[in-house]
Design a protein around this motif. Structure first.
Motif, PDB file in Angstrom:
ATOM      1  N   ARG A  63       0.848  -1.188   0.000  1.00  0.00           N
ATOM      2  CA  ARG A  63       0.000   0.000   0.000  1.00  0.00           C
ATOM      3  C   ARG A  63       0.886   1.241   0.000  1.00  0.00           C
ATOM      4  NH1 ARG A  63      -5.190  -1.414   1.308  1.00  0.00           N
ATOM      5  NH2 ARG A  63      -5.705   0.705   1.973  1.00  0.00           N
ATOM      6  N   ILE A  64       0.557   2.187  -0.904  1.00  0.00           N
ATOM      7  CA  ILE A  64       1.378   3.388  -1.067  1.00  0.00           C
ATOM      8  C   ILE A  64       0.465   4.605  -0.985  1.00  0.00           C
ATOM      9  CG2 ILE A  64       2.930   4.644  -2.615  1.00  0.00           C
ATOM     10  CD1 ILE A  64       3.686   1.980  -3.862  1.00  0.00           C
ATOM     11  N   GLU A  65       0.858   5.562  -0.145  1.00  0.00           N
ATOM     12  CA  GLU A  65       0.127   6.822  -0.046  1.00  0.00           C
ATOM     13  C   GLU A  65       0.693   7.819  -1.041  1.00  0.00           C
ATOM     14  OE1 GLU A  65      -2.444   7.472   1.896  1.00  0.00           O
ATOM     15  OE2 GLU A  65      -2.447   5.496   2.860  1.00  0.00           O
ATOM     16  N   TYR A  66      -0.191   8.411  -1.847  1.00  0.00           N
ATOM     17  CA  TYR A  66       0.265   9.391  -2.822  1.00  0.00           C
ATOM     18  C   TYR A  66      -0.812  10.455  -2.999  1.00  0.00           C
ATOM     19  CZ  TYR A  66       1.912  11.380  -7.234  1.00  0.00           C
ATOM     20  OH  TYR A  66       2.340  12.233  -8.205  1.00  0.00           O
ATOM     21  N   ARG A  67      -0.446  11.691  -2.686  1.00  0.00           N
ATOM     22  CA  ARG A  67      -1.341  12.846  -2.812  1.00  0.00           C
ATOM     23  C   ARG A  67      -2.677  12.623  -2.125  1.00  0.00           C
ATOM     24  NH1 ARG A  67      -0.399  15.240  -8.974  1.00  0.00           N
ATOM     25  NH2 ARG A  67       1.822  15.754  -8.687  1.00  0.00           N
ATOM     26  N   GLY A  68      -2.575  12.132  -0.928  1.00  0.00           N
ATOM     27  CA  GLY A  68      -3.762  11.964  -0.114  1.00  0.00           C
ATOM     28  C   GLY A  68      -4.605  10.753  -0.422  1.00  0.00           C
ATOM     29  N   LYS A  69      -4.166   9.891  -1.313  1.00  0.00           N
ATOM     30  CA  LYS A  69      -4.922   8.696  -1.646  1.00  0.00           C
ATOM     31  C   LYS A  69      -4.039   7.471  -1.466  1.00  0.00           C
ATOM     32  CE  LYS A  69      -8.375  10.580  -4.808  1.00  0.00           C
ATOM     33  NZ  LYS A  69      -9.057  10.412  -6.125  1.00  0.00           N
ATOM     34  N   THR A  70      -4.676   6.331  -1.296  1.00  0.00           N
ATOM     35  CA  THR A  70      -3.964   5.073  -1.076  1.00  0.00           C
ATOM     36  C   THR A  70      -4.093   4.196  -2.317  1.00  0.00           C
ATOM     37  OG1 THR A  70      -4.419   5.173   1.294  1.00  0.00           O
ATOM     38  CG2 THR A  70      -3.748   3.050   0.388  1.00  0.00           C
ATOM     39  N   PHE A  71      -2.935   3.706  -2.789  1.00  0.00           N
ATOM     40  CA  PHE A  71      -2.897   2.819  -3.943  1.00  0.00           C
ATOM     41  C   PHE A  71      -2.181   1.534  -3.549  1.00  0.00           C
ATOM     42  CE2 PHE A  71      -2.936   7.154  -5.478  1.00  0.00           C
ATOM     43  CZ  PHE A  71      -3.932   7.138  -6.448  1.00  0.00           C
ATOM     44  N   THR A  72      -2.406   0.493  -4.354  1.00  0.00           N
ATOM     45  CA  THR A  72      -1.727  -0.778  -4.094  1.00  0.00           C
ATOM     46  C   THR A  72      -0.896  -1.151  -5.306  1.00  0.00           C
ATOM     47  OG1 THR A  72      -3.590  -2.082  -4.920  1.00  0.00           O
ATOM     48  CG2 THR A  72      -3.558  -1.567  -2.556  1.00  0.00           C
ATOM     49  N   GLU A  73       0.296  -1.664  -5.073  1.00  0.00           N
ATOM     50  CA  GLU A  73       1.194  -2.136  -6.123  1.00  0.00           C
ATOM     51  C   GLU A  73       1.774  -3.481  -5.704  1.00  0.00           C
ATOM     52  OE1 GLU A  73       1.524  -1.007  -8.970  1.00  0.00           O
ATOM     53  OE2 GLU A  73       1.093   1.149  -8.967  1.00  0.00           O
ATOM     54  N   MET A  74       2.397  -4.171  -6.639  1.00  0.00           N
ATOM     55  CA  MET A  74       3.025  -5.455  -6.355  1.00  0.00           C
ATOM     56  C   MET A  74       4.153  -5.265  -5.337  1.00  0.00           C
ATOM     57  SD  MET A  74       4.641  -8.227  -9.016  1.00  0.00           S
ATOM     58  CE  MET A  74       5.961  -7.156  -9.564  1.00  0.00           C
ATOM     59  N   ASP A  75       4.197  -6.125  -4.333  1.00  0.00           N
ATOM     60  CA  ASP A  75       5.216  -6.055  -3.288  1.00  0.00           C
ATOM     61  C   ASP A  75       6.380  -6.960  -3.676  1.00  0.00           C
ATOM     62  OD1 ASP A  75       6.744  -5.960  -0.989  1.00  0.00           O
ATOM     63  OD2 ASP A  75       5.005  -5.924   0.344  1.00  0.00           O
ATOM     64  N   VAL A  76       7.407  -6.373  -4.276  1.00  0.00           N
ATOM     65  CA  VAL A  76       8.557  -7.150  -4.749  1.00  0.00           C
ATOM     66  C   VAL A  76       9.297  -7.785  -3.576  1.00  0.00           C
ATOM     67  CG1 VAL A  76      10.709  -7.043  -6.049  1.00  0.00           C
ATOM     68  CG2 VAL A  76       8.752  -5.651  -6.763  1.00  0.00           C
ATOM     69  N   ASP A  77       9.484  -7.024  -2.505  1.00  0.00           N
ATOM     70  CA  ASP A  77      10.210  -7.556  -1.344  1.00  0.00           C
ATOM     71  C   ASP A  77       9.504  -8.768  -0.746  1.00  0.00           C
ATOM     72  OD1 ASP A  77      12.304  -5.686  -1.423  1.00  0.00           O
ATOM     73  OD2 ASP A  77      11.048  -4.185  -0.439  1.00  0.00           O
ATOM     74  N   ALA A  78       8.171  -8.695  -0.664  1.00  0.00           N
ATOM     75  CA  ALA A  78       7.429  -9.824  -0.100  1.00  0.00           C
ATOM     76  C   ALA A  78       7.571 -11.065  -0.973  1.00  0.00           C
ATOM     77  CB  ALA A  78       5.951  -9.444   0.049  1.00  0.00           C
ATOM     78  N   ILE A  79       7.572 -10.883  -2.285  1.00  0.00           N
ATOM     79  CA  ILE A  79       7.737 -12.025  -3.192  1.00  0.00           C
ATOM     80  C   ILE A  79       9.127 -12.618  -3.059  1.00  0.00           C
ATOM     81  CG2 ILE A  79       7.752 -12.745  -5.609  1.00  0.00           C
ATOM     82  CD1 ILE A  79       5.656 -10.593  -6.143  1.00  0.00           C
ATOM     83  N   LEU A  80      10.139 -11.753  -2.947  1.00  0.00           N
ATOM     84  CA  LEU A  80      11.512 -12.243  -2.798  1.00  0.00           C
ATOM     85  C   LEU A  80      11.679 -13.014  -1.497  1.00  0.00           C
ATOM     86  CD1 LEU A  80      13.529  -9.164  -4.129  1.00  0.00           C
ATOM     87  CD2 LEU A  80      13.173 -11.363  -5.269  1.00  0.00           C
ATOM     88  N   ARG A  81      11.010 -12.564  -0.434  1.00  0.00           N
ATOM     89  CA  ARG A  81      11.081 -13.307   0.826  1.00  0.00           C
ATOM     90  C   ARG A  81      10.350 -14.636   0.717  1.00  0.00           C
ATOM     91  NH1 ARG A  81      10.078  -8.083   2.963  1.00  0.00           N
ATOM     92  NH2 ARG A  81       7.868  -8.592   3.188  1.00  0.00           N
ATOM     93  N   ARG A  82       9.221 -14.633   0.011  1.00  0.00           N
ATOM     94  CA  ARG A  82       8.445 -15.862  -0.154  1.00  0.00           C
ATOM     95  C   ARG A  82       9.163 -16.872  -1.063  1.00  0.00           C
ATOM     96  NH1 ARG A  82       6.318 -19.758  -1.617  1.00  0.00           N
ATOM     97  NH2 ARG A  82       4.109 -20.363  -1.630  1.00  0.00           N
ATOM     98  N   ARG A  83       9.907 -16.375  -2.101  1.00  0.00           N
ATOM     99  CA  ARG A  83      10.691 -17.166  -3.033  1.00  0.00           C
ATOM    100  C   ARG A  83       9.892 -18.346  -3.612  1.00  0.00           C
ATOM    101  NH1 ARG A  83      15.360 -15.664  -4.019  1.00  0.00           N
ATOM    102  NH2 ARG A  83      15.767 -17.558  -5.225  1.00  0.00           N
TER     103      ARG A  83
END
Length: 845
Positions: A63-83
C-alpha cells in the motif's frame, strides 16, 4: 544463481483473455506440484477472471500513499522473501505509483528474474515501444504506458492470445470486459472492427518475426546452412537497368502465390563504392518495390554470384529471380555470366531466369570493365611462365624458322600479356623475351653477345614495339576505368542536382543515399556549436553508430566553418572526394532549407494571425450592430415621455436589452478568447479539479430544460484550467442547443477511460458531413446553416483552442440515429481512479 525464465502472454487488445490464460497456466503448474503464487493480478470486475484466480496463493500487495490517496502495487520484497518457483504478474507495461520500488513494473519483474524466479506475465501489442506510433496512427490514441521491445524479446516463451474482432466485440457487448456505461463508447471508438483487425495483424506479425528470429538463431547455433523453407521468401536481383521492373513484378507474383510470402530485392555494388548503374532508376525501382510490399537491400561485392547467394542464404530465401542476360554465346564461353553460374551453385534455392524483351547492357553492376584481379593474375602467369615455355617450343625450330618469325612469336606473347594485364607484365615479357631471343636464337647462341648488327636493331625494335603496345593497352584500361568512374559520378551528381531542383529529400534520406553510394556504415552531418568551436552537434544521421566529431570519422568533408559531413566504414579514395563534397554541400543546403521552411511556417502563423485580426474587425463592425441596435431601440422607447408604456411593454423591452447585452457579452468574450488563442497568449493554470464542478459552472445561463446531464460515478479529477474548460464546455453546449430540435434536450455525459475523462455533448440536429467535420472548428465557419445574425462562428474554434491549451482534444462524431456528438477529452489527474487501469487510453476518442 540461474536467472529465472520469462513467459509472456501477448494480446492484440484488452479482453482477449491474456489474464485468464495466465491464471489457467498457473493452475496447471500448481496441479503438477509447482509452487505458484499471484504477485499481481487485476480482474477489473470480470467474474470469470476472478473465478479463475481462486485457489492460487496471493502475495499481499504493498500500500502506497500518494497525494492523499492510497494505492496498491506489487510487493517485490514480499515475493523475494516468499521465493516461489513461479509468480504471476499481470500488465507488465504498467507504470507504478510514485514512491514504488521501481518506476515500471517490468523493472520489478527483472528483479524477480534475477533472483531465479520464473515469471508469467501479460502485455498488449499497443504497449510495445516500437509500435507506439503505429498504434497511434491506427487508433488515433497515443499509449502513455509502454515497455521496451527488448524486454519482451528476451522472453523465453511468447504465447499469442488471439481472438477475432467479431468475437471480441461480442464479449464487450455482453459486458465481459468493461462496465455497462463504457460499452457504447468503446464499441464506437477503440473497439471498432477496423482497429481490432489492424491490431490483430500487428500482433500476429510481431510474433511471427520473433519466431523467425528464433529459427535463425537455432540454425546459427547448430551451423545449419541448408534452407528451411518455413515460408516463401523470394529474392530478386536488381542490376539498375530498365529490365528491373519486369523482374520485380515477376518475383512479386511468385511471392504472392504462397501465404505469408516475402519479397526482397538486392542490388550488388562494387567494393569501391560507386556503382555504374543509374541511381535514378534504382530509386524508382525501390519505390515500386516498396509499393508492392517488398524491401530493398544493397550489398557490396565484386563476385556477383557469390554476393547474391550469400545474401539469399543469410535471409533464408527459398527462391532467387534473375533477369536473362544479353551476352553473346562467345562471351559466355570466355566468362560465364551470372545467370549461368548462380543456378549451378544455388543448392536448395530455386533460381528463376526471367526472359526479357529489353535486356540489360550485359552485366550486373559491380563487374569491372578495367583490368580485374583474374586478368592481372593471368598476365603475370604469362609474363613469368610464357617466355620460357615459348622458348622451349621454338628451340626445335632453330635452323628452319627465321629469326624474324621467332621474334614475332615473342611479340605476340608480349601483346597478349599487355591485353591481359597492362603495362608492367608486358614490360617483363619484353625484357625477358629479348634476353631469351638473344641467348638462344642470335649468333653466337648460348651467349648474350650479338654478332650481326641487324639483330641488335631487331631486338631493339622488338622491345620498343612491346613497350608501345603495352602502354597503349594500359592507357586504354585506365581510361576505361576512369570513364566508368566518371559515368557513376555523373549519374550520382545528376540525381543530386535533380533532387535540388525538385526540392526533394529530407536530410536523413540524403545521408542514407550518401551512405549507400559510397558503401559506408554510417553518415552524419555535424554542426559546430557557436559557443564552443570544439564542440559538434549531430543534426542528421543515417546508419548505426554515426561519428559525433570529425576526429572519430574515417572520412570527413567540410562544407564551411559551421558544417562538416562525416562517414564511417572505410577510407575513401581521393578520386571520390569530388562527389562526396557535392553531397556535403547539398546536405547543408537541405538543412538550411528545413530551417527556412520552419521560419516560413512561423511567418505563416503571423500572417494567419493578421488574417484573424482583420476578420475580427470585420465581425465587430458587422455582428455587433444588431444587438447594439436592439439595445438602442429599447432604451429609446423606455426614455420616451410622450408614450405611456404598460408594465408588460416595459418588461419586454428590458428583457430585450438583457438578451442583447448577454449576446454582446458572449460575442466579445469569444472575440477576445480567439485573439488570445491566435496570439498564443493562452497560459493555462493547471490544477486538479472535479468534473462535477466544471459542468454546472459551464451551464450557468443556459436553460436547464435544454440540457440533460449524466455523469458517471467515481469520475477521477482532471488536470485542467477551470476557466478555460468552462468556456469550452459552454460554447459546445450553446452550439448543440442552437442546432437541436425544439423540445428535445441536449445530452451531456462524462466518463473515465484510463488516463482521460471524456465529456460528450450529443444533439439530434441535422448533423455535419464527414468532409466538413474539421471545418467547423475553424474561425468564422458557420457552414451556411444559420443566419449571419446568430454569431460569428467562433464558439467551436475557441472551444478547440482551449482544449488544446490544457492538453485535451475536441472532435466531432456522428450521433447514432442522426445528429452530432462533440467529444471533449481531458487529461485525468495523477492518482485517478485505479480501478480503470485496464481500460485502454482514450478508448472513446
Amino acid at each position: 544463481m540461474a536467472r529465472g525464465k520469462l513467459h509472456v502472454y501477448l494480446g492484440a487488445a484488452p479482453g482477449v483473455g491474456k489474464t485468464y490464460d495466465m491464471l489457467g497456466e498457473g493452475h496447471r503448474r500448481a496441479d503438477r506440484g509447482t509452487d505458484v503464487v499471484i504477485g499481481y493480478v487485476e480482474c477489473h470486475g470480470r467474474i470469470l477472471t476472478e473465478q479463475m484466480a481462486e485457489g492460487l496463493e496471493r502475495v499481499p500487495r504493498r500500500r502506497i500513499e500518494y497525494r492523499g490517496k492510497t494505492f496498491t502495487e506489487m510487493d517485490v520484497d514480499a515475493i523475494l522473501r516468499r521465493r516461489p518457483e513461479v509468480v504471476l504478474v499481470d500488465e507488465i507495461a504498467h507504470t507504478n505509483v510514485p514512491g514504488s520500488r521501481n518506476t515500471k513494473r517490468w523493472q520489478d519483474v527483472d528483479e524477480l528474474l534475477d533472483a531465479g524466479i520464473r515469471v508469467i506475465t501479460t502485455v498488449n501489442i499497443q504497449h510495445l515501444e516500437s509500435l507506439n506510433d503505429v498504434v497511434e496512427s491506427i487508433t488515433g490514441i497515443k499509449q502513455r504506458e509502454t515497455i521496451p521491445d527488448s524486454v519482451v524479446r528476451r522472453a523465453d516463451q511468447i504465447e499469442l492470445v488471439d481472438m477475432s474482432p467479431e468475437a471480441l466485440r461480442r464479449r464487450l457487448a455482453h459486458g465481459n470486459i468493461y462496465a455497462p456505461e463504457k460499452i457504447d463508447a468503446a464499441l464506437g471508438n477503440y473497439f471498432r472492427a477496423g482497429n481490432l483487425t489492424a491490431l490483430r495483424e500487428l500482433a500476429l506479425l510481431w510474433v511471427a518475426d520473433r519466431v523467425e528470429e528464433g529459427l535463425a538463431k537455432y540454425r546459427a547455433d547448430h551451423d545449419i546452412e541448408a534452407q528451411w523453407p518455413a515460408r516463401e521468401r523470394v529474392v530478386v536481383a536488381l542490376t539498375g537497368g530498365p529490365e528491373g521492373e519486369t523482374v520485380m513484378r515477376r518475383a512479386a507474383r511468385i511471392a504472392a502465390r504462397g501465404a505469408g510470402g516475402e519479397l526482397l530485392a538486392v542490388h550488388v555494388i562494387r567494393s569501391d563504392g560507386l556503382s555504374s548503374s543509374s541511381p535514378t532508376t534504382l530509386a524508382h525501382q525501390r519505390a515500386l518495390l516498396e509499393s508492392m510490399g517488398g524491401t530493398y537491400h544493397q550489398v557490396v561485392g565484386d563476385d556477383i554470384p557469390e554476393a547474391l547467394l550469400q545474401f539469399a542464404r543469410a535471409v533464408n530465401a527459398t527462391q532467387l529471380v534473375l533477369g536473362s542476360s544479353s551476352r553473346n554465346r562467345w562471351q559466355h564461353l570466355i566468362r560465364p555470366g551470372v545467370g549461368t553460374i548462380v543456378p549451378r551453385v544455388a543448392g536448395e534455392i530455386d533460381v528463376h531466369i526471367v526472359p526479357l524483351e529489353h535486356e540489360s547492357p550485359g552485366r550486373l553492376p559491380g563487374v569491372r570493365r578495367s583490368v580485374g584481379r583474374r586478368r592481372l593474375i593471368l598476365s603475370w602467369v604469362l609474363a613469368l611462365a610464357g617466355p620460357p615455355l615459348l622458348t622451349l617450343g621454338l628451340i626445335s625450330t632453330r635452323g628452319t624458322a627465321s629469326f624474324a618469325m621467332q621474334m614475332l612469336f615473342y611479340l605476340t606473347l608480349a601483346v597478349a600479356t599487355a591485353l591481359a594485364g597492362g603495362l608492367l607484365p608486358a614490360l617483363v615479357v619484353a625484357v625477358f623475351g629479348s634476353l631469351l631471343l638473344n641467348f638462344f636464337f642470335t649468333e653466337p647462341t648460348g651467349t648474350l653477345n650479338i654478332a650481326q648488327g641487324e639483330n641488335i636493331v631487331a631486338l631493339a625494335i622488338f622491345v620498343v614495339v612491346s613497350v608501345a603496345v603495352a602502354s597503349v593497352v594500359d592507357l586504354a584500361a585506365r581510361r576505361t576505368s576512369q570513364a566508368t568512374h566518371a559515368a557513376a559520378e555523373a549519374a550520382a551528381l545528376s540525381t543530386l542536382a535533380g533532387s535540388v531542383l525538385r526540392g526533394e529529400k529530407a536530410l536523413e534520406a540524403l545521408l542514407e543515399q550518401v551512405r549507400e553510394t559510397f558503401g559506408m556504415t554510417s553518415a552524419a552531418l555535424l554542426e559546430r556549436q557557436s559557443d564552443d568551436p570544439d564542440t559538434w552537434r549531430v543534426v542528421g544521421a543515417a546508419g548505426p553508430d554515426p561519428a559525433t566529431r570529425p576526429a572519430e570519422a574515417d572520412v570527413d568533408a567540410g562544407v564551411n566553418d559551421h558544417y562538416t559531413l562525416v562517414l564511417r566504414g572505410r577510407v575513401l579514395p581521393a578520386v571520390d572526394r569530388r562527389v562526396l563534397e557535392a553531397f556535403a554541400d547539398h546536405a547543408a543546403v537541405v538543412l538550411e532549407r528545413r530551417r527556412l521552411s520552419q521560419e516560413a511556417g512561423r511567418a505563416h502563423k503571423l500572417a494567419e494571425a493578421n488574417r484573424i485580426r482583420t476578420a475580427l474587425l470585420a465581425a465587430v463592425s458587422h455582428d455587433l450592430r444588431t444587438p447594439l441596435a436592439g439595445v438602442k431601440a429599447s432604451v429609446s422607447s423606455l426614455r420616451q415621455t410622450d408614450v405611456e408604456l404598460s408594465e408588460d411593454d416595459r418588461a419586454e423591452l428590458l428583457a430585450g436589452i438583457e438578451e442583447s447585452a448577454d449576446r454582446l457579452d458572449r460575442l466579445v468574450t469569444n472575440l477576445l478568447d480567439m485573439s488570445r488563442i491566435q496570439a498564443e497568449a493562452v497560459r493555462p493554470l493547471l490544477r486538479k479539479v472535479s468534473v462535477e464542478e466544471v459542468v454546472p459552472a459551464a451551464l450557468i445561463g443556459i436553460q436547464a430544460e435544454t440540457v440533460k446531464v449524466s455523469l458517471s460515478e467515481a469520475l477521477p479529477p482532471v488536470m485542467v484550467d477551470t476557466g478555460l474548460v468552462e468556456r469550452a464546455v459552454a460554447n459546445i453546449v450553446e452550439n448543440a442547443v442552437r442546432h437541436n430540435p425544439p423540445g428535445q434536450p441536449v445530452m451531456l455525459t462524462a466518463s473515465a477511460l484510463r488516463d482521460r475523462v471524456e465529456i460528450r455533448v450529443v444533439d439530434r440536429g441535422p448533423g455535419v458531413p464527414d468532409a466538413t467535420k474539421e471545418t467547423i472548428f475553424e474561425p468564422f465557419q458557420r457552414l451556411g446553416d444559420v443566419s449571419a445574425g446568430t454569431g460569428v462562428g467562433l464558439g467551436l474554434a475557441v472551444a478547440r483552442g482551449f482544449a488544446d491549451a490544457v492538453g485535451g482534444s475536441l472532435h466531432a462524431e456522428d450521433t447514432p440515429g442522426g445528429g452530432l456528438t462533440m467529444v471533449l477529452s481531458l487529461p485525468a489527474a495523477a492518482g485517478g481512479s485505479p480501478e480503470l487501469a485496464d481500460v485502454p487510453a482514450g478508448v472513446a476518442t
